[in-house]
Design an enzyme around this catalytic site. Structure first.
Site, short mmCIF file in Angstrom:
data_model
loop_
_atom_site.label_atom_id
_atom_site.label_comp_id
_atom_site.label_asym_id
_atom_site.label_seq_id
_atom_site.Cartn_x
_atom_site.Cartn_y
_atom_site.Cartn_z
N ASP A 11 24.04 15.81 7.93
CA ASP A 11 23.53 17.06 8.50
C ASP A 11 24.48 17.47 9.65
O ASP A 11 25.56 16.90 9.80
CB ASP A 11 22.05 16.94 8.92
CG ASP A 11 21.84 16.07 10.15
OD1 ASP A 11 22.83 15.51 10.69
OD2 ASP A 11 20.68 15.93 10.59
N HIS A 12 24.03 18.45 10.43
CA HIS A 12 24.88 18.96 11.51
C HIS A 12 25.21 17.90 12.56
O HIS A 12 26.20 18.00 13.26
CB HIS A 12 24.20 20.17 12.17
CG HIS A 12 22.78 19.89 12.56
ND1 HIS A 12 21.76 19.84 11.63
CD2 HIS A 12 22.21 19.59 13.76
CE1 HIS A 12 20.62 19.55 12.25
NE2 HIS A 12 20.87 19.39 13.53
N CYS A 68 23.11 11.19 9.78
CA CYS A 68 22.42 12.20 10.58
C CYS A 68 22.47 11.73 12.03
O CYS A 68 23.29 10.87 12.37
CB CYS A 68 21.00 12.47 10.07
SG CYS A 68 19.85 11.10 10.17
N GLY A 69 21.62 12.28 12.90
CA GLY A 69 21.68 11.91 14.31
C GLY A 69 21.37 10.44 14.51
O GLY A 69 22.12 9.70 15.15
N THR A 70 20.25 10.01 13.99
CA THR A 70 19.84 8.61 14.13
C THR A 70 20.07 7.78 12.88
O THR A 70 20.02 6.55 12.94
CB THR A 70 18.33 8.55 14.41
OG1 THR A 70 17.65 9.19 13.31
CG2 THR A 70 17.96 9.24 15.72
N GLY A 73 16.13 9.70 9.59
CA GLY A 73 15.66 10.73 8.64
C GLY A 73 16.33 10.58 7.29
O GLY A 73 15.67 10.66 6.24
N HIS A 101 22.08 -9.24 0.10
CA HIS A 101 20.70 -9.58 -0.28
C HIS A 101 19.94 -8.44 -0.95
O HIS A 101 19.10 -8.70 -1.82
CB HIS A 101 19.90 -10.02 0.96
CG HIS A 101 20.35 -11.33 1.51
ND1 HIS A 101 19.70 -11.96 2.55
CD2 HIS A 101 21.39 -12.14 1.18
CE1 HIS A 101 20.31 -13.10 2.83
NE2 HIS A 101 21.34 -13.23 2.02
N ASN A 102 20.16 -7.20 -0.50
CA ASN A 102 19.36 -6.07 -1.01
C ASN A 102 20.12 -5.24 -2.04
O ASN A 102 19.54 -4.30 -2.60
CB ASN A 102 18.94 -5.12 0.13
CG ASN A 102 18.38 -5.82 1.35
OD1 ASN A 102 18.90 -5.66 2.46
ND2 ASN A 102 17.33 -6.62 1.17
N HIS A 136 17.83 -13.07 -5.33
CA HIS A 136 17.67 -11.70 -4.81
C HIS A 136 17.53 -10.66 -5.93
O HIS A 136 17.04 -9.57 -5.68
CB HIS A 136 18.84 -11.35 -3.89
CG HIS A 136 18.88 -12.20 -2.66
ND1 HIS A 136 17.96 -12.08 -1.65
CD2 HIS A 136 19.70 -13.23 -2.32
CE1 HIS A 136 18.23 -12.97 -0.70
NE2 HIS A 136 19.28 -13.68 -1.09
N ARG A 139 13.92 -9.76 -6.36
CA ARG A 139 13.39 -8.95 -5.26
C ARG A 139 13.89 -7.50 -5.33
O ARG A 139 13.14 -6.56 -5.04
CB ARG A 139 13.76 -9.58 -3.92
CG ARG A 139 13.11 -10.94 -3.77
CD ARG A 139 13.66 -11.71 -2.61
NE ARG A 139 13.10 -13.07 -2.58
CZ ARG A 139 13.62 -14.06 -1.90
NH1 ARG A 139 14.69 -13.88 -1.17
NH2 ARG A 139 13.06 -15.26 -1.93
#
Ligand code: RB5
Length: 147
Positions: A11-12, A68-70, A73, A101-102, A136, A139
């Site tokens: 995003d911006h 994004c910022g954090t 989101g 693992h994921n 894994h 899972r």
């Protein structure tokens, strides 16, 4: 050898890191698919998460990167898509372990939280670490069965 394709969206708040990633990745043997945004005009991050997730879940791109910022989101939006295992990473060890693992296939980053240099190190770790499989696998399949 065919280049690994990576879908990138932001995003911006994240487009500057995205532009720098695209330059870096293109110079380092990856093929980048840029879904935008490319300006500071305010946009809605779920739109870009959806575009990147579609490219990854269809198999068109091996990995996705969302900024994004954090990063929060983007990770919330991405994880609502079937077949997407998005990981918000703020450190290299999380990036390494989420691949191991994921089998994370989308990396989310917060451009207002971490420096560009740290983000790049996290990205490089993500791209250079392979899923370890073994127990894994079960899972990860359970994760994919959730949506
Ligand atoms: C945009 O201002 C900001 O809310 C967004 O970039 C992101 O941090 C959301 O999680």
């Amino acid at each position: 050898m065919e280049k690994i394709k990576i879908a990138l969206g932001a995003d911006h708040a994240g487009y500057v890191y995205k532009a720098k990633f695209i330059e870096y990745l293109s110079q380092n043997g990856y093929e980048c698919v840029n879904v935008g945004t490319d300006t500071a005009d305010s946009v809605d991050y779920p739109v870009y998460a959806e575009k990147v997730c579609a490219l990854v879940s269809s198999g068109e791109c091996k990995f996705g990167v969302l900024i994004c910022g954090t990063g929060i989101g983007m990770s919330m939006a991405a994880n609502k898509h079937h077949g997407i295992r998005a990981a918000l990473c703020g450190d290299v060890e999380s990036s390494r372990l989420t691949r191991l693992h994921n089998d994370a296939n989308v990396l989310c980053l917060g451009a207002r939280i971490i420096s560009y240099d740290d983000a790049l190190e996290i990205l490089n770790t993500f791209l250079s670490t392979s899923f370890m499989g073994e127990h894994h696998v079960r899972r990860v399949k359970m994760l994919d069965d959730l949506i």
